[in-house]
Enzyme design. Structure first.
Site, PDB file in Angstrom:
ATOM      1  N   ASN B  48      55.678  53.491  42.561  1.00  0.00           N
ATOM      2  CA  ASN B  48      55.929  54.531  42.653  1.00  0.00           C
ATOM      3  C   ASN B  48      56.503  55.212  40.661  1.00  0.00           C
ATOM      4  O   ASN B  48      55.995  56.069  40.414  1.00  0.00           O
ATOM      5  CB  ASN B  48      56.836  55.578  42.880  1.00  0.00           C
ATOM      6  CG  ASN B  48      57.079  55.229  44.101  1.00  0.00           C
ATOM      7  OD1 ASN B  48      58.189  54.455  44.284  1.00  0.00           O
ATOM      8  ND2 ASN B  48      56.311  55.478  44.974  1.00  0.00           N
ATOM      9  N   ARG B  51      53.910  57.634  37.728  1.00  0.00           N
ATOM     10  CA  ARG B  51      54.379  59.436  37.816  1.00  0.00           C
ATOM     11  C   ARG B  51      55.628  59.473  37.922  1.00  0.00           C
ATOM     12  O   ARG B  51      55.991  60.370  38.403  1.00  0.00           O
ATOM     13  CB  ARG B  51      53.205  59.787  38.700  1.00  0.00           C
ATOM     14  CG  ARG B  51      53.343  58.816  40.710  1.00  0.00           C
ATOM     15  CD  ARG B  51      52.662  59.454  41.017  1.00  0.00           C
ATOM     16  NE  ARG B  51      52.830  58.804  42.485  1.00  0.00           N
ATOM     17  CZ  ARG B  51      52.791  58.029  43.221  1.00  0.00           C
ATOM     18  NH1 ARG B  51      52.826  56.952  42.103  1.00  0.00           N
ATOM     19  NH2 ARG B  51      53.723  57.304  44.784  1.00  0.00           N
ATOM     20  N   ASP B 109      55.252  63.677  52.124  1.00  0.00           N
ATOM     21  CA  ASP B 109      54.226  63.099  52.765  1.00  0.00           C
ATOM     22  C   ASP B 109      53.464  62.320  53.774  1.00  0.00           C
ATOM     23  O   ASP B 109      52.733  62.239  53.897  1.00  0.00           O
ATOM     24  CB  ASP B 109      54.798  61.256  51.928  1.00  0.00           C
ATOM     25  CG  ASP B 109      55.493  60.639  52.561  1.00  0.00           C
ATOM     26  OD1 ASP B 109      56.138  61.227  53.259  1.00  0.00           O
ATOM     27  OD2 ASP B 109      55.710  59.718  51.759  1.00  0.00           O
ATOM     28  N   ASN B 110      54.334  63.357  55.056  1.00  0.00           N
ATOM     29  CA  ASN B 110      53.661  63.293  56.359  1.00  0.00           C
ATOM     30  C   ASN B 110      53.864  64.846  57.149  1.00  0.00           C
ATOM     31  O   ASN B 110      54.800  65.291  56.542  1.00  0.00           O
ATOM     32  CB  ASN B 110      54.406  62.288  56.937  1.00  0.00           C
ATOM     33  CG  ASN B 110      55.778  62.056  57.150  1.00  0.00           C
ATOM     34  OD1 ASN B 110      55.503  63.130  58.045  1.00  0.00           O
ATOM     35  ND2 ASN B 110      56.900  62.158  56.182  1.00  0.00           N
ATOM     36  N   LEU B 111      52.885  64.921  57.753  1.00  0.00           N
ATOM     37  CA  LEU B 111      52.326  65.903  58.785  1.00  0.00           C
ATOM     38  C   LEU B 111      53.250  65.969  59.621  1.00  0.00           C
ATOM     39  O   LEU B 111      54.057  67.341  59.761  1.00  0.00           O
ATOM     40  CB  LEU B 111      51.072  65.200  59.568  1.00  0.00           C
ATOM     41  CG  LEU B 111      50.606  66.869  60.621  1.00  0.00           C
ATOM     42  CD1 LEU B 111      50.097  67.851  59.470  1.00  0.00           C
ATOM     43  CD2 LEU B 111      49.331  66.083  60.986  1.00  0.00           C
ATOM     44  N   CYS B 165      34.585  50.752  70.910  1.00  0.00           N
ATOM     45  CA  CYS B 165      33.965  49.694  71.314  1.00  0.00           C
ATOM     46  C   CYS B 165      33.350  49.736  69.186  1.00  0.00           C
ATOM     47  O   CYS B 165      32.918  48.313  69.250  1.00  0.00           O
ATOM     48  CB  CYS B 165      32.961  50.104  71.677  1.00  0.00           C
ATOM     49  SG  CYS B 165      32.470  51.552  71.063  1.00  0.00           S
TER      50      CYS B 165
END
Lengths: 321, 635
Positions: B48, B51, B109-111, B165
């Protein structure tokens, strides 16, 4: 500044992991060997310094001999507002202390002196020079000195007033690479000096040229004519500024409506910086400097403008045909 | 900007103190916001620090929200910052909590969390400024109930998944090998033994009894570790490939893979000389145990040879058993677990070698396996500035001037920062317009449990759902009285048509989330048959367009784990041909992250149809297609 040479250390790889994924290990190595000079520690420049210290440049040298005042805190998060800490210290010294803390792998230091007095030898120590808070003539002089040296120095001038900001870029004769599909393309750009860019007649500029370009030139000329230092204007100067605008537009054969009075009024009323605009301009400038050091990606040629009023961040190419 | 008065009285909530959050908190404080609340459940990590500038090395492991607060108070001591080291989905952050704020600013950071906050903002009628970045790209959007689209007015791209598969038998890309190594092999060896695992799909098809196969992976009590690790190697890279090859049909139009046995790639002396275990035993930190260190390999950017990968694989397997035996049986892959990354990289590369797929470095493999999203400080700083600019407009109620802004890598029409008019609410949005959905389902075969898992939780994103039919309660999650728990549990096991209040074709179900204060009606349509390939859920929800790749049925496809990035991007893969939608993911507003192309014309093509606010206030299309385009200004 060649990108070859020793590998990144494990410490660097861990710290810079996320950004190496953006610009690659090679660019990160170039960054760690680059030396950057900044002149004028205003809020926008503080943002820029934070960004390139985090990115991991080799060294950053700060110059600003002004003593800290309360006004300097306005948009600058690098200066602690405690009088016991700041009293007697220069802006550069205070900012240096904060910046050192951001990334122990970057050497941050202070030099004293006036931009106009620094000689060629001084400039030759740097790969990137960023100037702010100084007169137009001082900017031009510094730009010319950078151009006189045999090594190529990337030169940037930056200014923010009210909700507007401007960046000027001179990379001289600049070669870089960019990727297109799976090919790497070599590109070559030729930049004009600040002097040459500003001498392009207004009537030759495209009709859609950013209004901010003209407005900033009017204010700049006004400050120069009145012997003011950069940013030293107020609402009391509005009539003088509007008068000068009229004269300049007439002389340059430019329709006056292309330099709106309302815009000039905003710029003189509030010459202090607006922190969100500092963040935007300091971010774009940081990005441009990283691009030019790593010689990767299309750089801005040669002006960038942002106005929070319309929200547009625009690139303009102002060079003689 | 004349902003001071509204700013001085504002109380704002920030969700997320990460990449965008650090920049945002700093810019809010400098701009004079006096009262800021900040929620983040994360603690600080080394990666982290490049930034998230409010954090230092010595903060690693501490709460982001709290450290961010302390850091900002150093330069703005007189403002109020209230940190919450908590999950925004916790019940304490209910609608009443949200109502105290003038505006909510997301740096998530997530939906999942974004959808949750969107609903709470709608329920509390608080404007939301939403944001996301990846690499040099970013965006800021404004969501005001009834005035602009909500975050869920258009479906978001779902994490990419792959047919089973492809992963188990016919990988053609490196990412397939990574998914195999991480979700099948790693999970099989070190994860929960009771979890279903498709690792041996091929071999069990081809006669070997499944009990026998289980034995291979279980290390017998006194089994020599060297013997065991060679057995695993030969089984998964040799024997399993041989089995797959025996099915001629599969290879008619494909290149045949090459079985790899340990004796071919590892010389005998290896077993004795490899592994400087002392070096590893010296360390107490489990996450620092490393096969690379044991073998004296340093550069994570190097691409290892097949032999080197085999050595790493064998060494990592040994280290897990020698050094981390206690964890075996409950490990799950973590991108910050060095040994796990080494194991997965090596396993994926050996498999790639077998299938003639180019090998990758540990650095690259880690990025793919960990769904790591590229992040730089500059983009986050720019986006944070733009969030504050929009937040001030929202506080001023300056609706005419709300904008969504895109931060671009390559200029489009001279613009690096491109403002666009916000979109109106989608009238058929099931979240903000309360439009009923419809569900085709076999009411005689599907259980209430299937409905809750596959629709209510997976598709509608509810956390604490309550299900009603007419005025009868069928199910309620959360704190419920004991007597009811029994009834609800019994209901979950019943097929819909046999519930106390039968649910059949024509029935309308009401689903409600108490925490999100979000209600949604679903019209049930009975349908007898479903296509197993195309409709693996055995039910089809419509009335809202589902993301194209959102097939999240475990039996049919395998994803590459959840994204933990700080971007809006959920389909975060490092493959060159992958699309990354950084815009609200409406198809027509998609930006492509063509990371290998810096052709401005390409980029223009990719975000054609964006409405651009122009100097002269006219509209200019970036590319043709006028028909599909309609000016929708806010009134």
């Amino acid at each position: 500044m060649d990108g070859d040479g020793e590998e990144l250390t494990a410490q660097e790889t861990a710290l810079y992991d996320r950004q190496i994924r953006v610009w690659g290990a090679d660019a990160q190595r170039r960054l760690s060997k680059a030396h950057v000079l900044v002149y004028g520690m205003k809020g926008t420049v503080a943002e820029f310094c934070k960004n390139i210290v985090l990115a991991g440049v080799g060294s950053l040298t700060l110059v600003d001999d002004r003593v800290a005042t309360e006004e300097a805190f306005a948009a600058n998060f690098l200066i602690p507002p405690d009088e016991n800490v700041y009293s007697g210290k220069t802006l550069a010294e205070l900012c240096c202390n904060s910046l050192k803390d951001f990334n122990p792998m970057v050497r941050v230091s202070v030099e004293r002196g006036d931009l106009s007095i620094f000689d060629l030898e001084f400039f030759s120590k740097f790969d990137v020079v960023v100037v702010s808070c100084c007169s137009l003539s001082a900017k031009k002089l510094a730009n010319d000195k950078c151009r006189k040296l045999s090594k190529r120095i990337a030169f940037y001038a930056v200014d923010c007033r009210d909700s507007c900001g401007e960046i000027f870029v001179d990379l001289q004769d600049y070669k870089y690479s960019k990727k297109k599909r799976d090919e790497t393309i070599e590109c070559d750009l030729k930049y004009p000096s600040l002097e040459d860019a500003l001498s392009v007649p207004w009537s030759e500029l495209p009709r859609r040229m950013s209004k901010l370009y003209f407005a900033m030139r009017v204010i700049e000329k006004f400050e120069e004519a009145e012997g003011r230092s950069a940013g030293e204007v107020s609402i009391a100067d509005l009539s003088g500024v509007l008068k000068l605008k009229k004269e300049l537009c007439t002389a340059q054969a430019l329709n006056e409506s292309r330099v709106p009075d309302a815009l000039l009024e905003r710029l003189v009323t509030n010459a202090t910086e607006f922190p969100p605009v500092c963040a935007v301009i300091g971010g774009i400038l940081g990005q441009e400097v990283i691009k030019s050091i790593s010689a990767k990606g299309d750089p801005v040629k040669n002006f960038f403008f942002f106005d929070a009023f319309d929200g547009k961040g625009i690139i303009e190419d102002i060079s003689s045909k | 900007m004349a902003s001071s008065s509204v700013v001085k009285e504002a109380k704002v909530l920030m969700v997320g103190a990460g990449g965008i959050g650090c920049e945002l908190l700093k810019t809010l404080a400098l701009s004079g916001f006096p009262d800021i609340h900040i929620i983040d459940m994360d603690t600080i990590e080394v990666s982290n620090l490049n930034r998230q500038f409010l954090f230092r090395q010595y903060h690693v492991g501490q709460s982001k929200a709290k450290v961010a607060r302390d850091a900002v108070l150093k330069f703005r001591p007189h403002i109020n910052i209230t940190p919450y080291h908590a999950n925004v989905k916790d019940p304490e952050f209910n609608v009443d909590f949200f109502k105290q704020f003038n505006v909510v600013l997301n740096g998530l950071d997530n939906l999942d969390a974004r959808r949750h906050v969107n609903r709470l903002c709608l329920a509390a009628n608080v404007p939301l400024v939403e944001s996301g970045t990846t690499g040099f790209l970013g965006q800021v959007t404004v969501h005001v109930k009834g005035r602009t689209e909500c975050y869920e007015c258009h479906p978001k791209p779902a994490p990419k998944t792959y047919p089973v598969c492809t992963i188990t038998s016919t990988p053609s890309k490196f990412v397939h090998c990574i998914v195999w190594a991480k979700d099948l092999l790693f999970a099989k060896l070190f994860g929960d033994k009771n979890q279903d695992n498709d690792l041996n799909v091929r071999s069990s098809d081809a006669a070997a009894s499944s009990e026998n196969v289980e034995d291979v992976f279980e290390r017998r009590k006194d089994e020599d570790i060297d013997q065991y690790r060679r057995k695993i190697f030969d089984h998964v890279f040799g024997y399993n490939i041989e089995l797959a090859l025996s099915n001629e049909e599969t290879w008619k139009n494909r290149n045949r893979p090459k079985p790899i046995y340990s004796k071919d790639v590892l010389s005998d002396e290896l077993t004795q000389q490899n592994g400087n275990l002392e070096k590893n035993y010296a360390s107490d930190d489990e996450l620092s145990v490393s096969a690379m260190v044991s073998l004296g390999m340093k550069n994570p950017q190097d691409i290892w040879s097949l032999r080197e990968n085999s050595k790493i694989f064998i060494e990592a397997l040994k280290l897990f058993f020698m050094k981390r035996e206690k964890e075996i049986g409950h490990l799950s892959f973590d991108k910050d677990d060095q040994l796990a990354v080494e194991f997965v990289t090596a396993a994926a590369n050996i498999r790639a070698a077998s299938f003639g797929i180019p090998l990758h470095s540990l650095f690259e493999a880690k990025g793919i396996a960990g769904n790591i999203v590229h992040a730089v400080a500059t983009t986050n700083a720019v986006i944070a500035g733009l969030i504050v600019i929009e937040a001030i407009k929202v506080l001023q109620n300056d609706m005419e001037n709300y904008r969504m802004t895109y931060c671009l890598e390559h200029p489009s029409r001279k613009m690096l920062l491109m403002p666009v008019d916000p979109f109106e609410p989608n009238k058929s949005c099931y979240v903000c317009s309360e439009t009923p959905l419809s569900l085709e389902i076999n009411t005689n075969r599907s259980k209430l449990k299937d409905f809750v898992e596959k629709i209510v939780k997976a598709k509608l994103g509810m956390t604490l759902p309550l299900i009603m039919c007419a005025s009868n309660l069928l199910y309620e999650a959360g704190d419920v009285e004991k007597d009811f728990i029994k009834i609800y549990e019994a209901n979950l096991e019943k097929v819909l048509s046999e519930l106390p209040t039968p649910v059949t074709g024509g029935t309308m179900l009401t689903v409600e989330d108490m925490l999100q204060e979000f209600v949604c009606n679903i019209n049930i349509k009975h349908r007898e048959e479903f296509d197993e390939e195309k409709e693996p859920d055995g039910m089809v929800l419509s009335g809202w367009t589902q993301p194209v790749s959102a097939v999240d049925n475990k039996d049919k496809s395998i994803g590459n784990g959840a994204s933990t990035s700080n971007a809006l991007v959920t389909a975060a893969e490092s493959e060159k041909d992958d699309e990354i939608a950084i815009v609200s993911a409406v198809k027509k507003r998609k930006l492509l992250d063509d990371s290998d192309s810096s052709n401005a014309a390409d980029e223009v093509k990719h975000h054609k149809q964006l409405q651009v606010i122009d100097d002269e206030d006219d509209l200019v299309l970036l590319d043709g297609e006028v028909d599909s385009f309609k000016k929708r200004r806010l009134s």
